[in-house]
Design an enzyme around this catalytic site. Structure first.
Site, mmCIF file in Angstrom:
data_model
loop_
_atom_site.group_PDB
_atom_site.id
_atom_site.type_symbol
_atom_site.label_atom_id
_atom_site.label_comp_id
_atom_site.label_asym_id
_atom_site.label_seq_id
_atom_site.Cartn_x
_atom_site.Cartn_y
_atom_site.Cartn_z
ATOM 1 N N HIS A 87 0.826 -1.207 0.000
ATOM 2 C CA HIS A 87 0.000 0.000 0.000
ATOM 3 C C HIS A 87 0.862 1.260 0.000
ATOM 4 C CE1 HIS A 87 -2.310 -3.319 1.709
ATOM 5 N NE2 HIS A 87 -3.412 -2.699 1.330
ATOM 6 N N HIS A 125 -4.033 3.203 -3.327
ATOM 7 C CA HIS A 125 -4.247 2.639 -1.987
ATOM 8 C C HIS A 125 -3.487 1.335 -1.771
ATOM 9 C CE1 HIS A 125 -6.238 1.001 1.586
ATOM 10 N NE2 HIS A 125 -6.227 -0.125 0.911
ATOM 11 N N GLU A 176 -17.621 -4.032 24.898
ATOM 12 C CA GLU A 176 -16.808 -5.246 25.031
ATOM 13 C C GLU A 176 -15.588 -5.204 24.113
ATOM 14 O OE1 GLU A 176 -20.084 -5.241 24.304
ATOM 15 O OE2 GLU A 176 -20.992 -5.904 26.175
#
Ligand SMILES: Cc1ncc(C[n+]2csc(CCOP(=O)(O)OP(=O)(O)O)c2C)c(N)n1
Ligand SMILES: [Mg+2]
Length: 662
Positions: A27, A258, A402
């Site tokens: 990337h 990207h 959580e």
């Protein structure tokens, strides 16, 4: 002459382009877009000493946008860390190279945490910032006084965990946490407009963060923004306006940069435009020298810190705390006391009882729960809440977060100096699972206190009753899953979890369990993972393997079988992973390798039977629950699913008859 910041940044760009080109994978866009911002951070603000990546008072830097791994590899190389070398960078993403696809803490000391699963880097950084403030409260500014910097992308801020993480950080007023947002308005699918129209800044402000903006391509402006963030007492989000793939003349600003190599022509054109030598993997001498000087910026501060450590009178204690050494001296006196006064308790309660001893003996533990403190039994009496007003507290109210809790615990564990444990219901490991996976991958000593571990939780019903959870967690590498059967095993399992270099899950009951181990043992029997709790009295025909609350049922079943003349072993198996790691002789002693016609193996666990053939064999009998649970009082639920001694005895004897086992 000192090279300009842009030239320093271009060295990052060149290495990123070359490495991705060589691997034909990776990337380049993110490192190229954030090169100037990273240059500002590493040459002026970040406190570090490349010569000692483990200096405890270093600032922590987390590349949450882990796909941009070449950014951190370039920074570590340029600033003079021992690894990665230029050779390592040339082998970007290749087998055996520490320059893995995404940054891995276990490969390179300069990589604080493993990132790549977007959003978790920011959430782990929150944990690092918590650990820093906590240790500061314990050891003072002289020994602990550092910051946590993060580079995050659009993806990190879009992921749901971001909401949990920034909420936690805002409430705890973690002012030493600074996130640089690579606001390039691009993700893989294209423009962020395709999927996002929220006001990211306003969202952080709503979570009580300080925010500011800068031109992410102008290192001086980035420094100005960092100074502003440093001065503000709140956690900070710095919006760095950047261009993905900056410098690639035809592709910059597009998703094309990207996640793939730019191609030789584009790289050549980019290098020409940026004024770079076209030869791959070359860094001009003056540029490398300037970077290496930046890598030594912290050396003086580091030396002064070492002096302060020497003079503190707490050197040995501090070092052993940072290295995470713990003693299990608490265990024996605790067990002696426990055995002197045995009574039925739920293992969640037994965990609390053990924690009373543990928390008194081991000051590094920091407990918490995702809003189930009274159910998880995670808070012991002396623990004070860790709050914005009292970072010295050792109990964190994580709220109903959580995933955020688990990721923060990873950050705390990897920061060092803190042993985090936190609770929720076992069924909600699903909510935390991506972070549990990173605990395991990173070998972070996080202890998950997961209560309400079966249908035995009763009336809350199938939404709350774990079925597939134990087995799915056991399938995860580098994670130890413990399901203790009584208070003694619970303490033993706690001791093992604390000594472990890996994360652990303690699966604990809501319902009371009878004491099964009434005698003091000469060793920690749970350490073997499975052990013979009861030996056959008659000629052995059956071996029952059971875990947790079902061990009691297994013993009652065995007693009935013995009355019928069927000799039965009962094996308690608190940790399958540990059993699997035992020498063959031990495993064969517990589970002799004989035909199933001679000895029937039976497993009993109030959850999926999936996978138990691993221990009972293809011809064994697996007793469990292969459907979702029921809303009913626990004894009714157990009865409904046939998990009572009477029903199991019938199943076993029927099974033996049909299989011709006498
Ligand atoms: C949890 C998670 N989901 C999906 C991915 C795959 N992925 C890697 S990068 C990326 C896009 C991220 O966009 P952004 O953060 O803006 O990075 P940029 O393209 O600007 O470098 C995606 C979807 C991932 N790594 N983690
Ligand atoms: Mg982006």
């Amino acid at each position: 002459m000192q090279p300009t910041d842009r030239r320093l940044a271009n060295a990052i760009r060149a290495l990123a382009m070359d490495a991705v080109e060589a691997a034909n994978s990776g990337h380049p866009g993110m490192p190229m877009g954030m090169a100037d911002a990273a240059t500002a951070l590493f040459t002026r603000h970040l406190k570090f000493d490349a010569a000692d990546p483990r200096w405890p008072d270093r600032d922590r830097f987390i590349l949450s946008a882990g796909h941009g791994s070449m950014l951190i590899y370039a920074l570590l190389y340029l600033t003079g860390y021992e690894r990665p070398t230029l050779e390592d960078i040339k082998r970007f993403r290749q087998l055996g190279s520490p320059t893995a696809g995404h940054p891995e803490n276990f490969e390179l000391p300069g990589v604080e945490v493993t990132t790549g699963p977007l959003g978790q880097g920011v959430a782990m950084a929150v944990g690092m910032a918590i650990a820093e403030r906590h240790l500061n409260a314990v050891y003072g500014d002289e020994l602990v006084d550092h910051r946590t910097f993060v580079i995050a992308g659009d993806g990190c801020l879009m992921e749901g965990i971001n909401h949990e993480a920034i909420g936690l950080a805002g409430n705890l007023k973690l002012g030493r946490l600074i996130v640089l947002w690579d606001d390039n308005k691009i993700t893989i699918d294209g423009s962020t407009d395709l999927s996002r129209n929220e006001d990211v800044i306003a969202r952080h402000q709503a979570a009580q963060w300080h925010t500011c903006e800068c031109d992410g391509l102008d290192s001086a402006d980035v420094s100005r923004a960092i100074e502003e963030a440093l001065a503000d007492p709140r956690p900070s989000l710095i919006r760095c306006k950047t261009v993905i793939g900056f410098g690639a003349p035809n592709k910059q600003g597009t998703a094309a940069t990207h996640g793939s190599a730019l191609g030789a022509d584009e790289v050549a054109a980019a290098k020409q435009g940026l004024g770079l030598d076209s030869a791959p993997f070359t860094v001009p001498d003056d540029v490398l020298t300037a970077w290496r000087t930046a890598g030594k910026r912290g050396a003086v501060e580091h030396a002064l810190w070492k002096e302060r450590l020497e003079e503190s009178g707490r050197k040995v204690e501090f070092q052993s705390r940072i290295e995470g050494r713990v003693s299990d001296a608490w265990l024996k006196p605790y067990l002696d006391k426990l055995l002197a006064d045995l009574k039925p308790v739920a293992t969640r309660k037994a965990s609390e009882m053990a924690l009373e001893a543990i928390n008194a003996a081991i000051p590094a533990t920091v407990g918490g729960s995702a809003d189930l403190t009274g159910s998880n039994n995670t808070k012991t009496k002396a623990l004070e809440p860790l709050t914005a007003d009292n970072y010295g507290g050792r109990y964190i109210y994580y709220g109903i977060r959580e995933f955020g809790m688990a990721a923060a615990m990873n950050g705390m564990a990897l920061h060092g100096g803190v042993i985090p444990y936190g609770g929720t219901f076992l069924v909600f490991t699903d909510y935390a699972r991506p972070a549990i996976r990173l605990s395991a991958l990173q070998r972070a000593r996080v202890i998950y206190v997961m209560t309400h571990d079966s249908i035995g939780l009763g009336e809350d019903g199938p939404t709350h009753q774990p079925i597939e959870h134990l087995q799915s967690l056991r399938a995860m590498p580098q994670l130890e899953v413990y399901r203790p059967a009584d208070a003694v095993e619970t303490a033993e399992c706690w001791a093992l979890a604390l000594q472990s270099e890996e994360p652990s899950i303690l699966a604990l009951t809501r319902q009371n369990l009878a004491p099964l181990r009434a005698e003091a043992a000469s060793e920690n029997l749970s350490a073997r993972g499975a052990y013979r709790l009861k030996s056959a009295e008659n000629n052995r025909k059956v071996i029952i393997l059971a875990t947790g609350s079902e061990v009691e049922i297994a013993l009652a079943t065995a007693a009935q079988l013995e009355q019928q003349g069927i000799g039965t072993d009962v094996v308690s198996m608190p940790c399958t992973e540990r059993f699997d790691a035992q020498p063959l002789e031990y495993r064969e002693d517990i589970l002799p390798d004989v035909s199933n016609r001679e000895i029937l193996r039976v497993s009993i666990e109030a959850g999926t039977t999936f996978g138990w053939e691993r221990y009972v064999g293809l011809h064994g009998l697996k007793i469990g629950i292969d459907r979702f649970g029921v809303s009913a009082p626990a004894p009714d639920a157990y009865n409904y699913f046939g998990l009572t001694p009477d029903k199991i005895v019938t199943r076993i004897t029927d099974f033996m008859r049909t299989r011709g086992i006498q």
